[in-house]
Design a protein around this motif. Structure first.
Motif, PDB file in Angstrom:
ATOM      1  N   ALA A 106      -1.972   8.573  29.204  1.00  0.00           N
ATOM      2  CA  ALA A 106      -2.402   7.626  30.236  1.00  0.00           C
ATOM      3  C   ALA A 106      -3.537   6.768  29.687  1.00  0.00           C
ATOM      4  N   PHE A 107      -3.650   5.552  30.243  1.00  0.00           N
ATOM      5  CA  PHE A 107      -4.782   4.682  29.950  1.00  0.00           C
ATOM      6  C   PHE A 107      -5.841   4.968  31.009  1.00  0.00           C
ATOM      7  N   SER A 108      -7.092   5.141  30.583  1.00  0.00           N
ATOM      8  CA  SER A 108      -8.144   5.441  31.543  1.00  0.00           C
ATOM      9  C   SER A 108      -9.359   4.572  31.242  1.00  0.00           C
ATOM     10  N   PRO A 109      -9.733   3.712  32.178  1.00  0.00           N
ATOM     11  CA  PRO A 109      -9.227   3.579  33.533  1.00  0.00           C
ATOM     12  C   PRO A 109      -7.899   2.815  33.573  1.00  0.00           C
ATOM     13  N   ALA A 110      -7.148   3.043  34.644  1.00  0.00           N
ATOM     14  CA  ALA A 110      -5.865   2.356  34.797  1.00  0.00           C
ATOM     15  C   ALA A 110      -6.067   0.886  35.156  1.00  0.00           C
ATOM     16  N   VAL A 111      -7.192   0.580  35.809  1.00  0.00           N
ATOM     17  CA  VAL A 111      -7.541  -0.813  36.133  1.00  0.00           C
ATOM     18  C   VAL A 111      -8.972  -1.034  35.663  1.00  0.00           C
ATOM     19  N   LEU A 112      -9.146  -1.983  34.740  1.00  0.00           N
ATOM     20  CA  LEU A 112     -10.467  -2.299  34.194  1.00  0.00           C
ATOM     21  C   LEU A 112     -10.830  -3.717  34.591  1.00  0.00           C
ATOM     22  N   LYS A 113     -12.059  -3.899  35.140  1.00  0.00           N
ATOM     23  CA  LYS A 113     -12.548  -5.232  35.502  1.00  0.00           C
ATOM     24  C   LYS A 113     -13.589  -5.665  34.485  1.00  0.00           C
ATOM     25  N   VAL A 114     -13.378  -6.877  33.914  1.00  0.00           N
ATOM     26  CA  VAL A 114     -14.332  -7.419  32.945  1.00  0.00           C
ATOM     27  C   VAL A 114     -14.553  -8.895  33.229  1.00  0.00           C
ATOM     28  N   LYS A 115     -15.610  -9.432  32.643  1.00  0.00           N
ATOM     29  CA  LYS A 115     -15.882 -10.876  32.731  1.00  0.00           C
ATOM     30  C   LYS A 115     -15.258 -11.542  31.516  1.00  0.00           C
ATOM     31  N   ALA A 116     -14.892 -12.811  31.649  1.00  0.00           N
ATOM     32  CA  ALA A 116     -14.344 -13.578  30.530  1.00  0.00           C
ATOM     33  C   ALA A 116     -15.343 -13.530  29.375  1.00  0.00           C
ATOM     34  N   PRO A 140      -1.080 -11.561  25.437  1.00  0.00           N
ATOM     35  CA  PRO A 140      -1.964 -11.537  24.278  1.00  0.00           C
ATOM     36  C   PRO A 140      -2.122 -10.168  23.603  1.00  0.00           C
ATOM     37  N   LEU A 141      -1.808  -9.080  24.299  1.00  0.00           N
ATOM     38  CA  LEU A 141      -2.050  -7.743  23.745  1.00  0.00           C
ATOM     39  C   LEU A 141      -0.859  -7.288  22.917  1.00  0.00           C
ATOM     40  N   LYS A 142      -1.129  -7.032  21.637  1.00  0.00           N
ATOM     41  CA  LYS A 142      -0.041  -6.658  20.718  1.00  0.00           C
ATOM     42  C   LYS A 142      -0.601  -5.762  19.621  1.00  0.00           C
ATOM     43  N   SER A 143      -0.882  -4.507  19.947  1.00  0.00           N
ATOM     44  CA  SER A 143      -1.431  -3.621  18.910  1.00  0.00           C
ATOM     45  C   SER A 143      -0.307  -2.993  18.103  1.00  0.00           C
ATOM     46  N   ALA A 144      -0.658  -2.548  16.924  1.00  0.00           N
ATOM     47  CA  ALA A 144       0.251  -1.698  16.148  1.00  0.00           C
ATOM     48  C   ALA A 144       0.179  -0.307  16.776  1.00  0.00           C
ATOM     49  N   ALA A 145       0.997   0.609  16.300  1.00  0.00           N
ATOM     50  CA  ALA A 145       0.917   1.993  16.783  1.00  0.00           C
ATOM     51  C   ALA A 145      -0.438   2.561  16.370  1.00  0.00           C
ATOM     52  N   LEU A 146      -1.157   3.112  17.335  1.00  0.00           N
ATOM     53  CA  LEU A 146      -2.489   3.642  17.087  1.00  0.00           C
ATOM     54  C   LEU A 146      -2.411   5.147  16.871  1.00  0.00           C
ATOM     55  N   LYS A 158      -9.911 -15.879  29.009  1.00  0.00           N
ATOM     56  CA  LYS A 158      -9.487 -16.572  30.226  1.00  0.00           C
ATOM     57  C   LYS A 158      -9.378 -15.597  31.390  1.00  0.00           C
ATOM     58  N   PRO A 159      -9.833 -16.027  32.594  1.00  0.00           N
ATOM     59  CA  PRO A 159      -9.674 -15.180  33.772  1.00  0.00           C
ATOM     60  C   PRO A 159      -8.185 -14.943  34.076  1.00  0.00           C
ATOM     61  N   GLY A 160      -7.901 -13.803  34.676  1.00  0.00           N
ATOM     62  CA  GLY A 160      -6.527 -13.472  35.049  1.00  0.00           C
ATOM     63  C   GLY A 160      -6.314 -11.965  35.061  1.00  0.00           C
ATOM     64  N   THR A 161      -5.106 -11.589  35.410  1.00  0.00           N
ATOM     65  CA  THR A 161      -4.729 -10.179  35.428  1.00  0.00           C
ATOM     66  C   THR A 161      -3.783  -9.930  34.266  1.00  0.00           C
ATOM     67  N   TYR A 162      -4.143  -9.001  33.414  1.00  0.00           N
ATOM     68  CA  TYR A 162      -3.376  -8.697  32.208  1.00  0.00           C
ATOM     69  C   TYR A 162      -2.795  -7.278  32.306  1.00  0.00           C
ATOM     70  N   ALA A 163      -1.518  -7.205  32.595  1.00  0.00           N
ATOM     71  CA  ALA A 163      -0.841  -5.909  32.674  1.00  0.00           C
ATOM     72  C   ALA A 163      -0.359  -5.538  31.276  1.00  0.00           C
ATOM     73  N   VAL A 176      -5.909  -5.024  33.012  1.00  0.00           N
ATOM     74  CA  VAL A 176      -7.276  -5.537  32.852  1.00  0.00           C
ATOM     75  C   VAL A 176      -7.384  -6.763  33.738  1.00  0.00           C
ATOM     76  N   GLU A 177      -8.393  -6.761  34.624  1.00  0.00           N
ATOM     77  CA  GLU A 177      -8.642  -7.895  35.516  1.00  0.00           C
ATOM     78  C   GLU A 177      -9.867  -8.644  34.980  1.00  0.00           C
ATOM     79  N   VAL A 178      -9.637  -9.907  34.596  1.00  0.00           N
ATOM     80  CA  VAL A 178     -10.704 -10.710  33.991  1.00  0.00           C
ATOM     81  C   VAL A 178     -11.161 -11.758  34.987  1.00  0.00           C
ATOM     82  N   SER A 179     -12.485 -11.789  35.233  1.00  0.00           N
ATOM     83  CA  SER A 179     -13.066 -12.791  36.150  1.00  0.00           C
ATOM     84  C   SER A 179     -14.007 -13.703  35.374  1.00  0.00           C
ATOM     85  N   ARG A 180     -14.447 -14.783  36.029  1.00  0.00           N
ATOM     86  CA  ARG A 180     -15.359 -15.738  35.377  1.00  0.00           C
ATOM     87  C   ARG A 180     -16.730 -15.179  35.201  1.00  0.00           C
TER      88      ARG A 180
END
Length: 180
Positions: A106-116, A140-146, A158-163, A176-180
């Motif tokens: 699982a990703f923790s936290p499941a919802v992360l809020k950050v500023k641009a 934009p998210l494209k990692s290799a296998a970690l 950029k602000p927005g919601t990134y699933a 990840v929820e990005v705000s101004r």
């Protein structure tokens, strides 16, 4: 009258081969049935956990076995990847910060809020490899296998919601929820 004998060298190899096969068979038989060794008990004993059984013991499932396995049980108990997604969790409240832990599939936290302008770091704390990949195309998210303890960083400009999800284990999702 013709007598046909094999050359002595072939005969001795055949006899030696039969002797080895007989010794191996006797060794297996003594290990399985006629063993003079006492049954293992104590710290060195192999015992099944509750709800499990050892193959070859009464009630064990197997070829022609009458016992049934629990639904969803794996035939490979050492496999570390869950066979099905974890139980549905209650929605989690957004968390502020700049780090995401990847653990227990699982990703923790499941919802992360950050500023641009924030750089978020994902760290794999599982023994299995995971990815951080945007859902849908063109994200934009494209990692290799970690691998274990590996990290992936991305700066959200950029602000927005990134699933995103793990492409190896697609039931692992977060946002990840990005705000101004």
């Amino acid at each position: 009258m013709y007598l046909h004998f094999r050359p002595p060298a072939r005969r001795s190899r055949l006899v030696a081969g039969l002797a080895v096969a007989a010794a191996g068979t006797l060794g297996l038989l003594s290990a399985c049935d006629g063993s003079s060794h006492p049954a293992a008990t104590g710290a060195g004993a192999i015992t099944p956990a509750p709800g499990q059984s050892l193959a070859g013991t009464p009630g064990a499932a197997g070829a022609g076995g009458a016992a049934s396995s629990a639904p969803g049980a794996s035939a490979m108990p050492s496999m570390s990847m869950p066979m099905s997604p974890p139980a549905t969790r209650a929605p989690t409240a957004p968390v502020a910060g700049d780090a995401v832990a990847i653990k227990n599939f699982a990703f923790s936290p499941a919802v992360l809020k950050v500023k641009a302008g924030t750089t978020v770091t994902w760290t794999n704390q599982d023994t299995d490899a995971h990815t951080v990949t945007s859902t849908g195309s063109g994200g934009p998210l494209k990692s290799a296998a970690l691998a274990t303890r590996a990290t992936y960083r991305y700066t959200f400009t950029k602000p927005g919601t990134y699933a995103y999800l793990c492409t190896i284990h697609p039931f692992m999702t977060a946002t990840v929820e990005v705000s101004r």
